[in-house]
Design a protein around this motif. Structure first.
Motif, PDB file in Angstrom:
ATOM      1  N   PRO A 217     -14.529  14.837 -21.705  1.00 18.65           N
ATOM      2  CA  PRO A 217     -15.944  15.023 -21.342  1.00 18.65           C
ATOM      3  C   PRO A 217     -16.173  14.730 -19.860  1.00 18.65           C
ATOM      4  CG  PRO A 217     -15.653  12.971 -22.544  1.00 18.65           C
ATOM      5  CD  PRO A 217     -14.319  13.673 -22.556  1.00 18.65           C
ATOM      6  N   ALA A 218     -17.282  15.217 -19.393  1.00 22.21           N
ATOM      7  CA  ALA A 218     -17.665  14.964 -18.004  1.00 22.21           C
ATOM      8  C   ALA A 218     -17.846  13.469 -17.777  1.00 22.21           C
ATOM      9  CB  ALA A 218     -18.952  15.702 -17.673  1.00 22.21           C
ATOM     10  N   THR A 219     -17.607  13.051 -16.555  1.00 29.68           N
ATOM     11  CA  THR A 219     -17.846  11.665 -16.170  1.00 29.68           C
ATOM     12  C   THR A 219     -18.996  11.641 -15.173  1.00 29.68           C
ATOM     13  OG1 THR A 219     -16.231  11.785 -14.369  1.00 29.68           O
ATOM     14  CG2 THR A 219     -15.446  10.975 -16.497  1.00 29.68           C
TER      15      THR A 219
ATOM     16  N   ALA B 210     -21.853  14.403 -11.600  1.00 27.50           N
ATOM     17  CA  ALA B 210     -21.049  14.664 -12.788  1.00 27.50           C
ATOM     18  C   ALA B 210     -19.794  15.409 -12.374  1.00 27.50           C
ATOM     19  CB  ALA B 210     -21.843  15.500 -13.790  1.00 27.50           C
ATOM     20  N   HIS B 211     -18.658  14.924 -12.864  1.00 24.11           N
ATOM     21  CA  HIS B 211     -17.374  15.570 -12.615  1.00 24.11           C
ATOM     22  C   HIS B 211     -16.774  15.988 -13.954  1.00 24.11           C
ATOM     23  CE1 HIS B 211     -17.598  13.465  -8.712  1.00 24.11           C
ATOM     24  NE2 HIS B 211     -16.859  14.480  -8.292  1.00 24.11           N
ATOM     25  N   ASP B 212     -16.141  17.144 -13.953  1.00 26.06           N
ATOM     26  CA  ASP B 212     -15.403  17.619 -15.121  1.00 26.06           C
ATOM     27  C   ASP B 212     -14.031  18.044 -14.622  1.00 26.06           C
ATOM     28  OD1 ASP B 212     -14.745  18.433 -17.692  1.00 26.06           O
ATOM     29  OD2 ASP B 212     -15.717  20.375 -17.482  1.00 26.06           O
TER      30      ASP B 212
END
Length: 81
Positions: A2-4, A61-63
């Motif tokens: 999941p995204a962080t 948000a990072h993915d």
């Protein structure tokens, strides 16, 4: 995976500004905005002043290591906006 999400303070926000400008360029190139290089340059030029606003915070948000979203803001006195 999941995204962080990461919350940045004024002191840490500048580390993601280059990626934020690249994301802005991609997102706002699409309709209905259709922004081009001039608008991206204006966003990039204004961005360094934003962390100096009272109460500034940035959430990114990072993915898979890529910046995929961001939101920032600051506090304002009642009636300002």
């Amino acid at each position: 995976m999941p995204a962080t999400y990461t919350v940045h303070t004024p002191e840490s926000a500048t580390a993601v500004f280059a990626a934020l400008v690249r994301l802005y360029a991609v997102v706002y190139a699409e309709p209905p905005y259709a922004e081009g290089p001039d608008q991206v340059a204006a966003f990039a030029a204004a961005l360094p002043a934003e962390p100096r606003r009272p109460g500034f915070a940035l959430v990114v948000a990072h993915d898979a290591g890529d910046l995929v979203g961001a939101a920032y803001g600051w506090t304002m006195t009642a009636g300002r906006w």
